[in-house]
Design a protein around this motif. Structure first.
Motif, PDB file in Angstrom:
ATOM      1  N   ALA A 111      35.887  37.551  48.427  1.00 23.32           N
ATOM      2  CA  ALA A 111      34.525  37.543  47.869  1.00 23.32           C
ATOM      3  C   ALA A 111      34.534  37.332  46.362  1.00 23.32           C
ATOM      4  CB  ALA A 111      33.815  38.848  48.220  1.00 23.32           C
ATOM      5  N   PHE A 112      35.567  37.832  45.693  1.00 20.98           N
ATOM      6  CA  PHE A 112      35.642  37.721  44.241  1.00 20.98           C
ATOM      7  C   PHE A 112      36.481  36.527  43.781  1.00 20.98           C
ATOM      8  CE2 PHE A 112      34.125  41.998  44.708  1.00 20.98           C
ATOM      9  CZ  PHE A 112      33.361  42.218  43.574  1.00 20.98           C
ATOM     10  N   SER A 113      36.955  35.709  44.717  1.00 22.26           N
ATOM     11  CA  SER A 113      37.693  34.506  44.342  1.00 22.26           C
ATOM     12  C   SER A 113      36.739  33.447  43.816  1.00 22.26           C
ATOM     13  CB  SER A 113      38.460  33.962  45.554  1.00 22.26           C
ATOM     14  OG  SER A 113      37.560  33.526  46.557  1.00 22.26           O
ATOM     15  N   PRO A 114      37.203  32.558  42.947  1.00 24.50           N
ATOM     16  CA  PRO A 114      36.311  31.539  42.381  1.00 24.50           C
ATOM     17  C   PRO A 114      35.868  30.524  43.426  1.00 24.50           C
ATOM     18  CG  PRO A 114      38.578  31.112  41.748  1.00 24.50           C
ATOM     19  CD  PRO A 114      38.576  32.457  42.412  1.00 24.50           C
ATOM     20  N   SER A 115      34.625  30.104  43.310  1.00 27.62           N
ATOM     21  CA  SER A 115      34.114  29.085  44.226  1.00 27.62           C
ATOM     22  C   SER A 115      34.662  27.715  43.848  1.00 27.62           C
ATOM     23  CB  SER A 115      32.585  29.053  44.180  1.00 27.62           C
ATOM     24  OG  SER A 115      32.083  27.995  44.975  1.00 27.62           O
ATOM     25  N   PRO A 116      35.099  26.927  44.818  1.00 26.78           N
ATOM     26  CA  PRO A 116      35.646  25.604  44.510  1.00 26.78           C
ATOM     27  C   PRO A 116      34.575  24.555  44.216  1.00 26.78           C
ATOM     28  CG  PRO A 116      35.646  25.935  46.863  1.00 26.78           C
ATOM     29  CD  PRO A 116      35.162  27.227  46.255  1.00 26.78           C
ATOM     30  N   THR A 152      26.848  34.172  46.037  1.00 28.34           N
ATOM     31  CA  THR A 152      28.146  34.771  45.735  1.00 28.34           C
ATOM     32  C   THR A 152      28.011  36.244  45.395  1.00 28.34           C
ATOM     33  OG1 THR A 152      28.973  32.644  44.896  1.00 28.34           O
ATOM     34  CG2 THR A 152      30.160  34.625  44.224  1.00 28.34           C
ATOM     35  N   ASN A 153      26.962  36.589  44.669  1.00 26.49           N
ATOM     36  CA  ASN A 153      26.743  37.994  44.313  1.00 26.49           C
ATOM     37  C   ASN A 153      26.465  38.850  45.547  1.00 26.49           C
ATOM     38  OD1 ASN A 153      27.121  37.575  41.562  1.00 26.49           O
ATOM     39  ND2 ASN A 153      24.949  37.145  41.193  1.00 26.49           N
ATOM     40  N   PHE A 154      25.701  38.309  46.490  1.00 24.70           N
ATOM     41  CA  PHE A 154      25.454  39.040  47.739  1.00 24.70           C
ATOM     42  C   PHE A 154      26.768  39.296  48.473  1.00 24.70           C
ATOM     43  CE2 PHE A 154      20.924  37.744  47.459  1.00 24.70           C
ATOM     44  CZ  PHE A 154      20.346  38.965  47.789  1.00 24.70           C
ATOM     45  N   ARG A 155      27.631  38.291  48.518  1.00 24.36           N
ATOM     46  CA  ARG A 155      28.926  38.442  49.179  1.00 24.36           C
ATOM     47  C   ARG A 155      29.773  39.491  48.479  1.00 24.36           C
ATOM     48  NH1 ARG A 155      32.434  33.656  49.476  1.00 24.36           N
ATOM     49  NH2 ARG A 155      33.627  35.073  50.818  1.00 24.36           N
ATOM     50  N   LYS A 156      29.751  39.501  47.161  1.00 27.91           N
ATOM     51  CA  LYS A 156      30.543  40.474  46.407  1.00 27.91           C
ATOM     52  C   LYS A 156      30.073  41.904  46.688  1.00 27.91           C
ATOM     53  CE  LYS A 156      31.851  37.457  42.546  1.00 27.91           C
ATOM     54  NZ  LYS A 156      31.691  37.193  41.089  1.00 27.91           N
ATOM     55  N   ILE A 157      28.765  42.097  46.694  1.00 27.64           N
ATOM     56  CA  ILE A 157      28.230  43.435  46.954  1.00 27.64           C
ATOM     57  C   ILE A 157      28.573  43.877  48.374  1.00 27.64           C
ATOM     58  CG2 ILE A 157      26.138  44.826  47.100  1.00 27.64           C
ATOM     59  CD1 ILE A 157      24.898  42.965  44.997  1.00 27.64           C
ATOM     60  N   GLY A 158      28.419  42.949  49.321  1.00 27.38           N
ATOM     61  CA  GLY A 158      28.760  43.265  50.704  1.00 27.38           C
ATOM     62  C   GLY A 158      30.223  43.644  50.857  1.00 27.38           C
TER      63      GLY A 158
END
Length: 308
Positions: free
Chosen positions: A204-209, A144-150
């Protein structure tokens, strides 16, 4: 029985609309150039990504237990924005040819923007793989952090595209005739590209289900966050359709239409004749890798403005 949810039908729609884009984009690459600098090759890449993503999404809904299919379409979903932004950078590089390209700051900025798009793409892919293959909460958080940075880098790249476009608009009088039309196309696409980039960031910053308990068992994680509607897999399909699919397709359609209707090669001929007419005898052929037909070896001389 063949069953699909709303996102499955959206995936079929993407397959249908991007096949013509692929067929149309290939001749554009031959017409305007294969180089990264030209930008048109990324429309082909974009179409391929969306077609593969649509196919794997549909297959995944028919085979829910196949995690590989889920990983592939998630990667295609998150990485599709990169070629669209990098294509925009390439088009700006084409716009400034024979006019503003000797500006060292602009040249370095365009190169950096291309690198930024590549890094964002890599992060999006790594994030998608790590998230899809996660077996612990730590792995999931890392992906998730990789997705946020991207996604954040996509936002930075979009801002850079806007600033570069504004610079070109301020110097529009120095830009060759048909390249001005391409610049107009980029300007028209920017609002829709903003919506697409905004969705990518919010997604990317939405909560994971999903998550993992202390024993490493997968669990569903309820959330009251308003960002949950932007989740690209479990959020609102209406929001996804409008902010991601439609906005993105409008940008692709604008670029494709401009590419079909703009004979950029005529600028090269006019520039060469205009330069010679003004006594500039130092016009030299460009190599294919440099993306054009003519360039001046003397970068210190002023650019002649050809008459149209």
């Amino acid at each position: 029985m063949f069953k699909l949810d709303a996102r499955g039908y959206i995936a079929i729609a993407e397959i249908v609309i991007y096949i013509p884009i692929l067929v149309t984009s290939i001749p554009l690459v031959f017409r305007h150039g294969f180089t990264r600098k030209a930008g048109w090759i990324f429309l082909v890449v974009m179409a391929i990504i969306r077609i593969i993503g649509g196919v794997t999404h549909v297959l995944s809904e028919q085979n829910p237990s196949n995690t590989n299919l889920q990983i592939i379409f998630n990667i295609m979903e998150s990485s599709g924005l990169s070629p669209l932004l990098v294509a925009s950078v390439g088009f700006l590089g084409t716009v400034v040819q024979y006019s503003l390209e000797n500006n060292p700051l602009l040249t370095r900025a365009l190169r950096l923007m291309g690198v930024l798009g590549t890094v964002a793409l890599i992060l999006a892919i790594v994030g998608g793989i790590k998230t899809g293959n996660a077996t612990t909460q730590s792995d999931l958080d890392s992906g998730t952090n990789f997705r946020k940075i991207g996604a954040a880098l996509f936002g930075v790249l979009y801002a850079a595209v806007v600033l570069t476009t504004l610079f070109c608009l301020q110097n529009k009088g120095r830009i060759l005739h048909y390249r001005r039309k391409l610049l107009n196309g980029i300007t028209m696409a920017l609002p829709f590209l903003f919506v697409r980039v905004l969705y990518a960031i919010l997604s990317a910053f939405s909560p994971s289900p999903r998550g993992f308990d202390a024993d490493g068992e997968p669990i569903l994680v309820p959330s009251s966050s308003p960002l949950k509607v932007f989740n690209s897999t479990t959020g609102s399909w209406e929001v996804y359709l409008c902010m991601a699919v439609v906005a993105e397709y409008i940008v692709v359609l604008i670029y494709t239409t401009v590419g079909l209707r703009t004979p950029l090669s005529k600028d090269e001929v006019v520039y060469a004749h205009g330069s010679l007419g003004y006594g500039m005898q130092d016009v030299q052929p460009l190599t294919t890798a440099e993306g054009g037909c003519y360039s001046r070896s003397d970068e210190g001389a002023g650019f002649a403005r050809p008459s149209y």
